[in-house]
Design a protein around this motif. Sequence first.
Motif, PDB file in Angstrom:
ATOM      1  N   TRP A 124       0.851  -1.206   0.000  1.00 35.78           N
ATOM      2  CA  TRP A 124       0.000   0.000   0.000  1.00 35.78           C
ATOM      3  C   TRP A 124       0.870   1.233   0.000  1.00 35.78           C
ATOM      4  O   TRP A 124       0.644   2.185  -0.744  1.00 35.78           O
ATOM      5  CB  TRP A 124      -0.901   0.079   1.238  1.00 35.78           C
ATOM      6  CG  TRP A 124      -1.668  -1.147   1.583  1.00 35.78           C
ATOM      7  CD1 TRP A 124      -1.950  -2.201   0.760  1.00 35.78           C
ATOM      8  CD2 TRP A 124      -2.241  -1.439   2.852  1.00 35.78           C
ATOM      9  NE1 TRP A 124      -2.660  -3.125   1.449  1.00 35.78           N
ATOM     10  CE2 TRP A 124      -2.862  -2.689   2.734  1.00 35.78           C
ATOM     11  CE3 TRP A 124      -2.318  -0.764   4.070  1.00 35.78           C
ATOM     12  CZ2 TRP A 124      -3.533  -3.279   3.797  1.00 35.78           C
ATOM     13  CZ3 TRP A 124      -2.986  -1.345   5.114  1.00 35.78           C
ATOM     14  CH2 TRP A 124      -3.589  -2.588   4.979  1.00 35.78           C
ATOM     15  N   ALA A 164       1.095   3.881  -3.072  1.00 31.19           N
ATOM     16  CA  ALA A 164       0.679   5.261  -2.813  1.00 31.19           C
ATOM     17  C   ALA A 164       1.815   6.217  -3.147  1.00 31.19           C
ATOM     18  O   ALA A 164       1.604   7.254  -3.776  1.00 31.19           O
ATOM     19  CB  ALA A 164       0.259   5.408  -1.358  1.00 31.19           C
ATOM     20  N   PHE A 177      -2.297   3.408   7.868  1.00 31.73           N
ATOM     21  CA  PHE A 177      -2.073   3.877   6.506  1.00 31.73           C
ATOM     22  C   PHE A 177      -2.971   5.057   6.154  1.00 31.73           C
ATOM     23  O   PHE A 177      -2.515   6.086   5.673  1.00 31.73           O
ATOM     24  CB  PHE A 177      -2.298   2.748   5.499  1.00 31.73           C
ATOM     25  CG  PHE A 177      -2.184   3.221   4.077  1.00 31.73           C
ATOM     26  CD1 PHE A 177      -0.941   3.417   3.505  1.00 31.73           C
ATOM     27  CD2 PHE A 177      -3.313   3.507   3.327  1.00 31.73           C
ATOM     28  CE1 PHE A 177      -0.819   3.889   2.206  1.00 31.73           C
ATOM     29  CE2 PHE A 177      -3.210   3.979   2.020  1.00 31.73           C
ATOM     30  CZ  PHE A 177      -1.961   4.166   1.464  1.00 31.73           C
ATOM     31  N   TRP A 178      -4.269   4.911   6.438  1.00 28.57           N
ATOM     32  CA  TRP A 178      -5.173   5.985   6.004  1.00 28.57           C
ATOM     33  C   TRP A 178      -5.036   7.246   6.850  1.00 28.57           C
ATOM     34  O   TRP A 178      -5.149   8.366   6.336  1.00 28.57           O
ATOM     35  CB  TRP A 178      -6.623   5.500   5.939  1.00 28.57           C
ATOM     36  CG  TRP A 178      -6.831   4.656   4.726  1.00 28.57           C
ATOM     37  CD1 TRP A 178      -7.011   3.303   4.692  1.00 28.57           C
ATOM     38  CD2 TRP A 178      -6.801   5.086   3.347  1.00 28.57           C
ATOM     39  NE1 TRP A 178      -7.104   2.871   3.385  1.00 28.57           N
ATOM     40  CE2 TRP A 178      -6.979   3.937   2.541  1.00 28.57           C
ATOM     41  CE3 TRP A 178      -6.641   6.306   2.719  1.00 28.57           C
ATOM     42  CZ2 TRP A 178      -7.011   3.984   1.149  1.00 28.57           C
ATOM     43  CZ3 TRP A 178      -6.667   6.366   1.328  1.00 28.57           C
ATOM     44  CH2 TRP A 178      -6.850   5.215   0.558  1.00 28.57           C
ATOM     45  N   ALA A 210      -2.088   8.924   5.364  1.00 27.86           N
ATOM     46  CA  ALA A 210      -2.385   9.582   4.089  1.00 27.86           C
ATOM     47  C   ALA A 210      -3.165  10.878   4.311  1.00 27.86           C
ATOM     48  O   ALA A 210      -2.946  11.874   3.641  1.00 27.86           O
ATOM     49  CB  ALA A 210      -3.172   8.638   3.188  1.00 27.86           C
ATOM     50  N   LEU A 211      -4.052  10.856   5.281  1.00 23.15           N
ATOM     51  CA  LEU A 211      -4.893  12.028   5.517  1.00 23.15           C
ATOM     52  C   LEU A 211      -4.144  13.171   6.178  1.00 23.15           C
ATOM     53  O   LEU A 211      -4.265  14.317   5.788  1.00 23.15           O
ATOM     54  CB  LEU A 211      -6.063  11.636   6.416  1.00 23.15           C
ATOM     55  CG  LEU A 211      -7.363  11.323   5.711  1.00 23.15           C
ATOM     56  CD1 LEU A 211      -8.428  10.982   6.746  1.00 23.15           C
ATOM     57  CD2 LEU A 211      -7.821  12.513   4.869  1.00 23.15           C
ATOM     58  N   ASN A 238      -0.025  14.934   4.801  1.00 22.96           N
ATOM     59  CA  ASN A 238      -0.135  15.930   3.754  1.00 22.96           C
ATOM     60  C   ASN A 238      -0.266  17.366   4.174  1.00 22.96           C
ATOM     61  O   ASN A 238       0.011  18.275   3.423  1.00 22.96           O
ATOM     62  CB  ASN A 238      -1.448  15.638   3.040  1.00 22.96           C
ATOM     63  CG  ASN A 238      -1.189  15.009   1.757  1.00 22.96           C
ATOM     64  OD1 ASN A 238      -0.709  15.675   0.879  1.00 22.96           O
ATOM     65  ND2 ASN A 238      -1.456  13.727   1.675  1.00 22.96           N
TER      66      ASN A 238
END
Lengths: 201, 500
Positions: free
Chosen positions: B188, B192, B260-261, B264-265, B268
Amino acid sequence: MMFFRSFLFFFGVLATLLLGWAGLVGMPDAMISEIPPPEGLQRYTAEQLYGRSIYIREGCLYCHSQQVRPEGFGSDQARFWGRPSVPGDYVFDKPHLLGTMRTGPDLLNIAARQPSEQWHMLHLYDPRIVVPGSIMPPFSWLFEKKPTAAPGDIVLNLPDSLKPDGRAIVAGRDAKALVAYLLSLDRTYPISQGTATLKGK
Amino acid sequence: MTKQRTARRNSAVNPDFSPAAAPADEQSRIALDESARTPTVVYFATAVVWLVVGSVFGLLTGLKFSLPDLLGTIPALTFGRIRPAHLNTIMYGWASLAGCGMIVWLTTRLCKVQLQLGWFHYVSALLWNLGVLGGTIAVLAGYSQGLEWLEFPRIFGAMIAAGFLLFAASVVQTFRVRQVEHLYVSLWYILASLLWFPLLYVVANLGLYQGVVEAAMNWWFGHNALAVWFTPIGLAGAYYFIPKVLGRPIYSYYLGLLGFWAFALFYNWNGIHHLVGGPVPTWLVTVSIVASVMMVVPVLAVAVNHHLTTVGHFRMLRFSPTLRFVVFGSMSYTAVSFQGSLESIRSFQEVAHFTHYTIGHAHLGVYGFLSMILFGAMYYIMPRLARWEWPYPSLIKAHFWTTAIGIALYVVTMSIGGWIQGLQMNDAAIPFIDVVQNTKLWLWGRSIGGTLMLIGHLIFAYQFFSIIKRAGPRRFAPALFREPAPIEAVRIEERAAKAG
């Protein structure tokens, strides 16, 4: 199902990045790029711009910031480094030179603090002549050695011990331009409300 | 839970799991390694060269703080040019290329399929290396773009971007023909990052903005380069090698997913904390601070997951070089991330920003975390590709201790010295030059730590080029830090057999 999951993954991953871009860069762009330059801010002259490129070439930005913190956040105000900077102060800056490091002092208003051309010349030639104990690097290649100075040359007032063969050290084109740029760094003019409010406090 | 879901979960938690594990596996692993060999070795070898070059620049940078007149008459070696040369050679030369090598190999293993479009990597490695070489020479010659992390002139940036796209194309193609149904966590992060990084790098190099907005873009990029490329490389490695060496599945699939999510959120949105107290709208900085603090969630998820995978097996750290490097890296990740969340907070920034403290933090991340994991990965991968064991186990030990002590010394002295610098800078009664003077002693820590790391890198480079040439004493068992007691030896052998 498999397709749907992959799609969700790629879409989600892309969306996170694009959202961040829109939020952190796009939004301020929409808000700030409208700002008119403050009245007191001059455009850089061609020579100052060239000097600015020397500032970038020699990596001054890795030791000097160009942003002044407001009252109550650090000691910039107490050190008289100038009023807190606002977005309008930078409208002519490309690339920006805000910096992240203060091995040396902030330079956004250095001209207001140190207007002497000769001081800057000596300091760039060898910082330890004027500031003993400084750890700023010397930039002697911005200067030329001449048997005798020509009229109009900016000659460094060095003690004889620092002029090994008695020749004159004069500012080269790059040194003149760099100092011209440093002497343009004065954002102490007052700012109107429009520019100031964006700062938000 | 249905049978299918159980299978999916199992393959997602265990890099090794395959429902029909057969002895034929051994054969197929060899075929996979065969396909990835040359690309991976080319990436690794050039990365090691950049590592040595970059650490020489780094050491010189550090020494110049203490000896400002050192090589002071050579324009190309002035502080302001070798400092960006150091950053760029390490980030785009060492870490990126080593990361590419690791990703290529990992992808073949995790997709259980031979590398596709392998020749793309030759072009990619060429473009990438020429880009870093040209960019570095340009910076030394005085042609920097003047934006931190983006100093290379565009033409060299374009070469790196083109190299990246070719690299990514091959990895994605390999992924598309995969022979596994479900994707392990490491994949993942890899996938990504392949999507994120080129987009980020190209946008940042376009030069769309000016003034303060450009500063926002600059730090959106600078921090995101870590978020979307370097950290995923490190985490993909940690997620793979810890369970792999231990021969245990990762503790929790769901924690992996959450990590992971959340990563990602939130990651950034971190970048603008570099501008706290600067001339940008306050809400913007606040958003970044909130996101930086929220990073606690993904970091904790990863830390707990890895800790619970390792717990009860810490004695393996005494034997396996890969595990020791990777666990060191993994622990540094936890430390550096919590430190980062803390550092973003205004009252902390008031002191730490603009000081050497931040430099210590950056090195804990890129070195203590990322580089240590990459070393661990290389120690695991290279013998399988070279079909030759590491010839000098004692040099691995020397490599570990020089670099581990070196980075620890570096981070500790820079943190203390930087914090003092920050406190004194904020006290207007202390003249600026005295603040400078008072950091001098601490700054030696940077040069001494840097020297140790450079020594470690030379040792590593020597051993690395020995294994490529299959030089040195031939050994028939994996290189371990110490000879295990017989009972341990059996366990370790079992694990090695399982790991392949």
